[in-house]
Design an enzyme around this catalytic site. Structure first.
Site, PDB file in Angstrom:
ATOM      1  N   HIS A 152       0.858  -1.184   0.000  1.00  0.00           N
ATOM      2  CA  HIS A 152       0.000   0.000   0.000  1.00  0.00           C
ATOM      3  C   HIS A 152       0.895   1.235   0.000  1.00  0.00           C
ATOM      4  O   HIS A 152       1.610   1.491   0.975  1.00  0.00           O
ATOM      5  CB  HIS A 152      -0.923   0.003   1.216  1.00  0.00           C
ATOM      6  CG  HIS A 152      -1.946  -1.096   1.177  1.00  0.00           C
ATOM      7  ND1 HIS A 152      -2.451  -1.688   2.318  1.00  0.00           N
ATOM      8  CD2 HIS A 152      -2.558  -1.713   0.135  1.00  0.00           C
ATOM      9  CE1 HIS A 152      -3.316  -2.622   1.976  1.00  0.00           C
ATOM     10  NE2 HIS A 152      -3.401  -2.653   0.658  1.00  0.00           N
TER      11      HIS A 152
ATOM     12  N   GLU B 186       1.378   3.864   2.988  1.00  0.00           N
ATOM     13  CA  GLU B 186       1.844   3.405   4.306  1.00  0.00           C
ATOM     14  C   GLU B 186       3.370   3.464   4.343  1.00  0.00           C
ATOM     15  O   GLU B 186       4.073   2.454   4.333  1.00  0.00           O
ATOM     16  CB  GLU B 186       1.301   2.011   4.587  1.00  0.00           C
ATOM     17  CG  GLU B 186      -0.218   1.991   4.663  1.00  0.00           C
ATOM     18  CD  GLU B 186      -0.809   0.595   4.624  1.00  0.00           C
ATOM     19  OE1 GLU B 186      -0.043  -0.390   4.663  1.00  0.00           O
ATOM     20  OE2 GLU B 186      -2.043   0.479   4.532  1.00  0.00           O
TER      21      GLU B 186
ATOM     22  N   HIS C 286       2.974  -3.269   7.158  1.00  0.00           N
ATOM     23  CA  HIS C 286       1.916  -2.297   6.840  1.00  0.00           C
ATOM     24  C   HIS C 286       1.918  -1.157   7.859  1.00  0.00           C
ATOM     25  O   HIS C 286       2.590  -1.219   8.889  1.00  0.00           O
ATOM     26  CB  HIS C 286       0.541  -2.973   6.863  1.00  0.00           C
ATOM     27  CG  HIS C 286       0.261  -3.835   5.674  1.00  0.00           C
ATOM     28  ND1 HIS C 286      -0.597  -3.464   4.672  1.00  0.00           N
ATOM     29  CD2 HIS C 286       0.737  -5.056   5.332  1.00  0.00           C
ATOM     30  CE1 HIS C 286      -0.652  -4.413   3.755  1.00  0.00           C
ATOM     31  NE2 HIS C 286       0.151  -5.395   4.139  1.00  0.00           N
TER      32      HIS C 286
ATOM     33  N   GLU D 214       1.508  -4.617  11.636  1.00  0.00           N
ATOM     34  CA  GLU D 214       0.929  -3.278  11.546  1.00  0.00           C
ATOM     35  C   GLU D 214       1.651  -2.324  12.493  1.00  0.00           C
ATOM     36  O   GLU D 214       1.882  -2.656  13.655  1.00  0.00           O
ATOM     37  CB  GLU D 214      -0.557  -3.314  11.916  1.00  0.00           C
ATOM     38  CG  GLU D 214      -1.411  -4.208  11.044  1.00  0.00           C
ATOM     39  CD  GLU D 214      -1.750  -3.578   9.718  1.00  0.00           C
ATOM     40  OE1 GLU D 214      -1.400  -2.396   9.523  1.00  0.00           O
ATOM     41  OE2 GLU D 214      -2.359  -4.259   8.884  1.00  0.00           O
TER      42      GLU D 214
END
Length: 700
Positions: free
Chosen positions: A509, A512, A605, A676
């Site tokens: 992504h 990010e 991420h 994350e």
């Protein structure tokens, strides 16, 4: 019928008429910001609760006025900045497009299907921008953000002249229709010239360590956007210097959101708004017709008219930049509109742009008005990052958290197809006159930054023998996707074959960016001189893909690739032509597992609505139950910011095509994770209530 009853009916009828006119007055002032063509106008029937209290007070006032007068003149239509009445303008012809549209504009006919809207008067002038509904319906929850709806783009328009030619909408790129020409890029990007030192910093040492050398610039590969969108050749290089002390989270004063909502309501009633477009990353400018455009770069969209002109000069037409349009609504206040991901129907979260022509100690307020997520860490202490070129070159200061009156709230704009838009607002005070300041959602990390880092890594005599670099594949735009192998290459070949494999990927992504900083820290550690790193190299073979979505990173996307797909939803059956980086990464994992035992897969991420660092895993309900939780437990004991309590191991149906689930299911790898990292910071331990910075990102 008595005279009293007749008078009451007449008053009631006139009151209803006045209410309708008042509603029209409230919303017509915002209609010049949005496309009539794509039905983004708020109509009187779409009044939101934030407008209703003030509206009711005006109705009471009108009722009292009607009791004293027998005739009331309807309010005049609001005037634009040049005195023209918005409602009196003829609608411009939709066939008049500006001449700058030389590139392919595909699938435009789909957007014009939305032109018929009975709620929008046909005699109002607007410039068209792309607005497209989510072609996938409701966006399913994702590994990093727990789901978000797709975002139609919004546009605003200056109403300076009813005869201004219309600009084309942002093109929708459809690779199935025809190939796109690559934007010509030079092999040697330019470096931003150091700014002139202010009087207070005369004699200060010039810090240029963050600028690449001419030899390094020559060795960098060309950056290809894969679109016909204009892009500056000048590349901003930023000093990666973190503050010594952790930067605390923003503590909002009591009643801040109520005050912001009240200001939003008051703005609807203001007729003196400037409503002037001062930047657009696609449309041609009416301010720089006299400027001479060199063959090297694009001229700025806005050129100050005099030394006393305090209008900010915006720019986002550089690598990873994202700001579609800036509208000046007051001398020091601007409404900003982000560009959605290329070839997609939405995703507005990442912003990265610069402002110049600043004035010291003056508060500038920025309102990003087309956000989509219903909540954000900006309401829980997150602040934007700011980079001053003067402070970087003369004080050695890098990115820092800054901003006051930071808020995130639902605004008065309705999304076509349901839902509402949200506004991120913050106020920034610059420290220097005539400075160039960059603002971003998180610390930027571009494709050029990665290439420059890998070039330095290969040139380091101590580290280059511990890493091998090769091209995994080419992206849709023709950029290289790198694959790194890190291990101890010297020694017994039999021992090398016996080592177990570990696969780490990042930046699927594009928005990010903290995932890239984590990957950089991981590479620095593995190739470093520490004993722990040597033990890991002697026992494992690490396969690293630092950037899975180079095209999205280059174009400033938040979530999607150049094909408009979320690549973290394509792992089950990735297309070799549309999703080459996922296809070849999956093939690489399969070949590696055929060659040796793979013990860990982790996809890095960033998370926009939770604090801390945590992991998403996959639960084994039968064999090896709870085994997948061992690695996260070890991380919790080794890290001061990792939170096992925030980890999640359930496999939702919406996540079945993500990297961690596919690797776990198809390759039967127990330790398959998504890691994350919060865009904000931690809420426990030593770093509680403080922002993560570049140094902490790299050390995670």
């Amino acid at each position: 019928m008595s005279d009293t009853s007749l008078a009451a009916q007449m008053i009631e009828k006139k009151l209803r008429k006045e209410v309708l006119l008042l509603k029209e007055k409230l919303f017509s002032r915002w209609e010049s910001h949005f496309d009539e063509e794509f039905s983004l106008h708020p109509t009187p029937a779409q009044a939101l609760p934030i407008v209703q209290p003030l509206l009711f007070e005006d109705v009471k006032h009108e009722r009292r006025s009607l009791a004293k007068t027998t005739r009331s003149r309807p309010p005049k239509p609001p005037a634009s900045s040049n005195g023209n009445r918005i409602l009196d303008k003829p609608a411009p012809s939709m066939s008049r497009w500006s001449a700058h549209s030389d590139g392919p504009v595909l699938n435009v006919h789909r957007m014009f299907d939305q032109f018929s809207d009975n709620n929008v008067p046909s005699n109002r002038s607007h410039s068209p921008l792309l607005d497209a509904s989510d072609d996938e319906g409701t966006f399913v929850s994702s590994d990093d953000d727990d789901g978000s709806s797709a975002d139609p783009s919004m546009g605003t328009s200056s109403v300076a002249s009813p005869h201004t030619s219309l600009s084309p909408p942002l093109p929708l790129y459809d690779f199935r229709c025809s190939p796109l020409p690559f934007l010509p890029q030079s092999l040697v990007p330019l470096v931003t010239v150091p700014p002139v030192a202010p009087l207070a910093l005369h004699g200060a040492k010039l810090h240029t360590q963050h600028l690449p050398t001419p030899e390094q610039l020559q060795a960098l590969p060309p950056v290809k956007s894969g679109t016909n969108m204009p892009m500056l050749r000048t590349k901003p290089f930023h000093a990666c210097v973190s503050p010594v002390e952790p930067e605390p989270l923003y503590v909002a004063p009591p009643g801040l959101l109520d005050r912001l909502l009240q200001q939003e309501t008051e703005r609807l009633l203001r007729s003196e708004m400037m409503n002037r477009v001062v930047f657009d990353s696609v449309d041609p400018s009416s301010f720089n017709h006299g400027a001479t455009q060199s063959s090297d770069d694009l001229p700025p969209f806005y050129i100050p008219s005099s030394p006393t002109d305090t209008t900010l000069v915006f720019e986002s037409r550089f690598e990873s930049g994202n700001l579609r349009r800036a509208i000046q609504i007051a001398e020091f206040e601007y409404d900003l509109i982000l560009r959605p991901d290329i070839n997609s129907r939405g995703h507005t979260q990442w912003y990265y742009f610069s402002i110049s022509n600043t004035r010291a100690n003056l508060p500038y307020r920025f309102n990003i008005i087309n956000m989509i997520k219903p909540d954000s860490m900006y309401n829980h202490g997150l602040k934007p990052v700011l980079y001053s070129e003067i402070e970087a070159h003369y004080l050695g200061v890098g990115w820092k958290r800054i901003g006051s009156d930071v808020g995130y709230y639902q605004n008065h704009l309705k999304r076509r197809g349901g839902g509402a838009y949200y506004t991120l607002t913050f106020t920034v005070t610059c420290n220097h006159d005539k400075d160039t300041v960059y603002l971003a959602h998180c610390y930027p990390y571009t494709y050029t930054d990665l290439q420059l880092y890998l070039l330095k890594l290969e040139s380091d005599p101590a580290r280059r023998n511990r890493v091998r670099r090769r091209v995994l594949c080419q992206t849709l735009a023709g950029n290289s996707c790198d694959l790194l192998t890190i291990t101890s290459f010297t020694g017994d070949p039999a021992a090398l074959r016996a080592r177990k494999g570990v696969v780490i990927t990042a930046r699927v992504h594009p928005g990010e960016t903290n995932a890239s900083w984590m990957m950089k820290g991981f590479i620095d550690f593995l190739t470093g001189p520490s004993l722990d790193a040597k033990i890991l190299r002697d026992n494992f073979v690490f396969k690293l893909v630092p950037m899975l979505n180079p095209d999205g990173v280059i174009n400033g996307n938040y979530r999607c690739s150049l094909s408009g797909d979320d690549l973290n939803r394509q792992w089950s059956e990735p297309s070799k032509t549309k999703h080459p980086t996922i296809h070849y990464t999956k093939s690489m994992i399969k070949r590696l597992m055929d060659d040796r035992e793979v013990v860990l897969f982790c996809d890095l991420h960033g998370h926009s609505r939770k604090s801390n660092i945590f992991i998403y895993g996959c639960s084994n309900k039968q064999d090896n139950r709870l085994k997948e939780r061992i690695f996260p437990r070890l991380l919790e004991k080794a890290s001061k910011t990792f939170s096992f309590a925030d980890c999640h191991f359930h496999v939702d149906k919406s996540k079945e095509n993500t990297a961690r689930v596919v690797v776990w299911r198809d390759f039967r790898l127990t330790n398959s994770y998504t890691m994350e990292a919060s865009f904000c910071g931690a809420n426990f331990g030593r770093f509680a209530n403080a922002h993560f910075n570049i140094r902490s990102e790299e050390r995670r």
